[in-house]
Structure formats: structure tokens, C-alpha cells
Write an enzyme that holds these catalytic residues in place. Sequence first.
Site, short mmCIF file in Angstrom:
data_model
loop_
_atom_site.label_atom_id
_atom_site.label_comp_id
_atom_site.label_asym_id
_atom_site.label_seq_id
_atom_site.Cartn_x
_atom_site.Cartn_y
_atom_site.Cartn_z
N ASN A 52 0.85 -1.22 -0.05
CA ASN A 52 0.09 -0.01 -0.01
C ASN A 52 0.88 1.23 0.01
OD1 ASN A 52 -2.36 -1.43 -0.03
ND2 ASN A 52 -2.93 -1.07 2.10
N ARG A 381 -11.27 -4.77 -13.96
CA ARG A 381 -9.94 -5.43 -13.42
C ARG A 381 -10.49 -6.97 -13.44
NH1 ARG A 381 -6.41 -1.86 -11.19
NH2 ARG A 381 -7.44 -0.26 -9.86
N ARG A 411 -5.75 1.50 -13.30
CA ARG A 411 -4.54 1.62 -12.86
C ARG A 411 -3.57 0.46 -12.37
NH1 ARG A 411 -4.43 6.07 -9.28
NH2 ARG A 411 -3.86 7.58 -10.89
N HIS A 441 -15.94 2.77 -14.70
CA HIS A 441 -15.85 1.84 -13.39
C HIS A 441 -16.83 1.10 -13.15
CE1 HIS A 441 -14.88 1.64 -9.02
NE2 HIS A 441 -13.74 1.32 -9.50
N TYR A 474 -12.62 -9.91 -1.50
CA TYR A 474 -13.22 -8.70 -1.34
C TYR A 474 -14.53 -8.99 -1.01
CZ TYR A 474 -9.35 -6.32 -4.00
OH TYR A 474 -8.14 -5.98 -4.47
N ARG A 570 -14.16 2.38 5.02
CA ARG A 570 -13.12 1.48 4.97
C ARG A 570 -11.59 2.40 4.92
NH1 ARG A 570 -11.72 -1.22 -0.19
NH2 ARG A 570 -10.23 0.24 -0.43
N HIS A 598 -15.20 -3.97 0.22
CA HIS A 598 -15.16 -3.04 -0.88
C HIS A 598 -16.63 -2.66 -1.42
CE1 HIS A 598 -14.43 -3.24 -5.53
NE2 HIS A 598 -13.49 -2.40 -4.96
#
Length: 704
Positions: A52, A381, A411, A441, A474, A570, A598
Site C-alpha cells: 500500500n 479489473r 491503474r 468503473h 473482497y 473502509r 469493498h
Amino acid sequence: MNSGRDKDCKNFFNRELSWLEFNKRVLLEASDGNNSNPILERMKFLAISSSNLDEFFMVRVASLYDKIHAGFSEPDPAGMTPAEQIESIVVQTQRMVQSQYGYYTKTLVPRLKKEGIVFLKRKELDQQQKDYLQKLYKNTIYPVLTPVVVDKSRPFPLVVNKSVNIALLLKDEESEGKEGVTFGMVQVPSVLDRLVRVPSSGGKDCFVFLEDIIKMNIDTLFTGHRVVTMACCRVTRNTDQGLDEEEAEDLLQAIQEFIKKRKWGLVIRLEIEQGMDPGLLTILKEEFELSDKNIYEVKGPLDLTFLMKISMLSGYDHLRYPAYQPQPVKELIDSEDIFDAIRQKDILLHHPFTSFDSVIDFVKQAANDPKVLAIKQTLYRVSGNSPIVEALAQAAENGKQVTVLVELKARFDEQNNIIWAKRLEMAGCHVIYGLVGLKTHCKILLVVRMEDDGIKRYVHLGTGNYNDTTARLYTDIGLFTSNPYFGADASAVFNRLSGYSRLTGMYKLDVAPMTLRGRFTSLIRAEAEHARNGSKARIIAKINSLVDEKIINELYKASKAGVKIDLIVRGICCLKPGIKGLSENIRVRSIVGRFLEHSRIFYFSNNGNGQMFLSSADWMTRNLDRRIEILFPVEDEGIFSEIKKILDIYLRDNVKARVLDREGGYSKVQRRGKEIISSQEYFCREAVSLSQAAVSEKERLLEI
């Protein structure tokens, strides 16, 4: 003149410092002395906190340096200029790195040693291990290495982002007494395993770091020279260098070039091994143009992300969480026709507690169903070996009309998505590479089917990616529906993505950047109006990040009107709770646990006529203004109740939840006298119970 703005600044936390607080919570899952996490799970959290931090520097800190270099000094909503933010970040991250390595050296390494997992240093090797490593070095490691020196004919080497390197100073053995040393460097090759297992007795798993093996044999790389000093180093570069989509004639080619440039962005952080020679450090600082605040000296191996692989060692299940198998969706147990099941009622999916296989099966069945005419899907993704992509390719090969929007600008997944886009095109799919200026997205999947009574559309909408790997890690929520209004809206969304159609007259969905911000604003304001009229008013929002200034101000107004607001955030939260006269009715909590939270859920009490929404969007400016996102309502009463219960369990969590205070700190929930509830463990148990009950009911019906 700016007193109003200065006053407003006191109402916001800085985004970057709030993110560091989030990473601190991740680190606490590894290092908290009262934590019940098994040791290998703690190791994962330590690796995640390190990974991270890498991304934080490569993107967020890099963007602050970009602003400084461009002469931008405007303060953020919290009143901090880019330079002030950098100063605070440096202080916080230096402390965080010290905490990471303090836990690694003082707690993790000794605990692992007791369990039989040992990291050996050179002086700890026995003769058998030395002989083994000598042979391995000669046959496998040495041929891969490239020693580099800097002199008049050889410039300073290009140091790859996040690579571990051995920097050293050399002296010619034939020029003893003469002045001058030569700088050299050896990259620790990423094509070889960072941790090398060595033979050991007593059933232990013993490892030596690859860089230590190279150091032991460094004289073989610079014959005729004496190594004066050497130490490991690692650079973090600016990977957020901007992509000029407007000027790009070919978006695919532009992104491929963008990925190449990422390796060589400006160095913004240098990590060094503890005790590096000052002269050697000076050379690195001058070459990378860094000041002392950019230097992070660590007591231990650079780049703790290697711990993720160690955490997956076989034979140590007792040091991990008990295995959990995602459960089948109760409505789909033994269902041979998923379309028939969805026709009967909307179906809720709650990953990873219920299996993502139902989504994969949905696409696979659609790919091979002769009644299916078209499949349309967005991919943001996907996994490295995606069954979803393979099913879409199969559908195209079977003659279906398949349209896939593959977001190339996701990204750090750009290269993976380029590969999948080309695979889909080769299979005959119509592939859209995303929209200029906007990231797509949203998570939406549409199947168009010819049935006896005409065309019918089946839709899957979700809060998370179509990724079978992360769906086990997730927490996300999805919805299957054959509601014709959802189907009509889904078609409109895909027509907008593939062409120039305007999103007008939508029945159920709100879409960013067109209507989503306005929808959220009106929902919050409606609750405020109910409160002013004396009605009970409540908002519950579960999101990943809360950053958008306008949304925060709307929440403040609602709080002042008397709306009770619970936020489950979160990560980043720029809203300050508990400020008298502003946010005293707002409570904020964060849950960091076994699974990455998530899902995005929004509940509004609406004067007793509750409204529930799911979304791909967080309350961030980028989601509301610069991305294609979807908000969709939950209209089935049974599913509404299920999701409301999910929110209630999150709000009762007193094991993993931490509560945000007005100073920006997080503290554990007080649970004295209360039932102990860990939300994620609760959902695991409930999913198993519901699945078993559904199987028993089906068996009972078969016996009748």
C-alpha cells in the site's frame, strides 16, 4: 477576506493523512498485541501495508511533488498546501516504516522461528548450506547478474522502479594508496525467487535472501577490485505521469507507451539498508536528486511484500484463518437453468460469503445458450486467467453479438487489460477501450435472450469487479434481475458506452458523471427535510472512501438538521465527525478484517419508506465527476431486508471495527457487556447456515 474558507478548513481531514491512518489500521492487524489474527495472517497484513505504501508514494505523493514543481501552492479543503502535506506525510511515514520493521524484527521473525520458518544470515549457515548456496550461485544466479560500474564511458545505470539493488564502492587492487573509488551497482534479479530455500535439519523451512547470496559472492562480479562498502537500496518512482487522451490518436498505443514510461519516472523515495556508508549514500542522493526527507533507512530486508509468498507456504494451515469455502447462492442450488431462476425473482449475491461461480456460470450458460443473442459487459479489473473472458470469447466464437468495454486506464492493470482486449478482439468480440476523459468503473453485465414471449433481458449489477480471484478476497454485493426497466436502462448504458446515445429517460439507474451526483444530493437533502419536519431521519452509507467536499457539506447540513448518520468507511474519510453544531449526529467507523471491505451500500430512511441503493461508486470527486459509475435501487422486499441486516451487523461489529474521532484518530469499539460480533465471521457462518438450510429444504421437497 479568506476567514470563511479558513473556518471551513477546520471541518475537513486531509486526504493523504487520512489514507495513512487507514494504512495504520492495516498495520495494526499485523502488530496489535491483543490481536487474535494467526501469525501468517499477520504476515499478510504487514506485506499489504508495505505494498500500500509503495502505491501511495508512486501515485499520491508523486502528484504532490508534481504540484510543487509546477508552482501550485493552493491549499486543499483541509487548508494544507502541497508542501505542507509532504512535510506531514514524511513524519507519518517515517514512523510507520519504523513500526513495520520494529514488528518484523522484534516479533514476527522470532515467532516464525519458533514455528520452524527461519530467515538465515550468513553467519548462521552451516557448511552444508554454504556448499548448497555456492553451487546454486554458480549455476543459476551468477549467469543472470549484470554488474555495472560508473566511469567516463559508463553513465549511472537506470534503476528500475521498486527493484532491489546492491550499491557499492570499489577500489582497484593495483592502485592501493591512490585516491578515488568507483561506484558500482548490481540489480537483484526479479526473475529469480527473492527467498531461497536451503537444506535444513529438524523439519525447519530455512531461507536466505537472494541479495545476501549475491553479497556473499560479490567478489566474483568485480574481479581485480576490492569492495570498500556495499548496501542494498530501492527506489520508488513517480508512476502517475499523466496520459494525454485528447491528443492520442490511438488510445491503446498511447497507454502502452505510458506503461513503458512508468518505469523511469522521477525518484521520490529511496529506501536504504541500515548502516549504509555516508559516501555511498551521498552518491545516491546526488544522482537521484533527493534530500534527507526522501530517505528511509530500514532495519531489515527492503520491500516487505516478499512476506506474502511466505504466508502461503504449505504445511502451516494451523497458522492461518480456518479455511472458508464460499457458499452456493441458495436460489441457485441445483438450478440447471440460471435464466429460469432469475425470471422467478431478483437474486442477491454477497461475495465472498456466497460464491462468485454463479456469475461465471451466468456468462458461460449465456455463451452456449442458442436462445441468447447478445452479451454486453464492462471489465475493469479481471484475473490473470479469467474464466469470464474465456466465456465471452467462446460466446463470440459461437456467433453471439458480444460487446465488451475493457477499461485500459485501470491503474496498474493496464497491461493485463490490453492482453485481454486483444484476446477478445481475436475471438470476434466488439471491444471498446473506454471513453476519452472518463474511466468506466461501473460493473454491469447484460444478456439479451429470445424467448417464447419475445426478447428478454437479464442483468447483473455489482459493487465489485468481474474478477474471480479478488471475489474470494473482497466483500462485494451483486444483483441478478430480469426486471424489464433495469434491462432497458442497461441497454441505454451500453449504447452510451459504444456510441453517442444520451442517457435520457432512465427508469432505475443513475449514472455518473451525468446524474449520480445530483441523485445523491437530492437523497441527502430529502432526509434533512424529513428531520426539519419532525420525522425520524437516518442515513447509513458503506463506502471505501469519503473525500468529495460537496457531499461532505451536504452531510454536515443534514446532521445540523437532525439526521442521524452512520458512515462505514473502509479507507479515506475527510469528514470530521462529532463536531458540535456541525457533525454531532454523524458517526464514522472503519472495518479492516480478513476480507477487504469493498461493497458500496446506501440507505435512506425516507420518512419510514426506506430506500436502499448499491453502487460501483464511492463518495469521491473522481467517482462522481470523472468516471462512468452506476447507482441502482434495491426494490425486492426480501433483498432489501437482507441488505439492511448486513448494514446492521456492520454497525454492531465490535471486534474489527474502529471508530473515528474528531482529531482523526481511530479507536476500538467498546464492547463491555455487549454481544461480541465480528461482522465478517458472522457473514461466513450465516452463508453456511443458509446454504445448508436451502439444501435440506430441496431434499425435503424431493421426498414429498
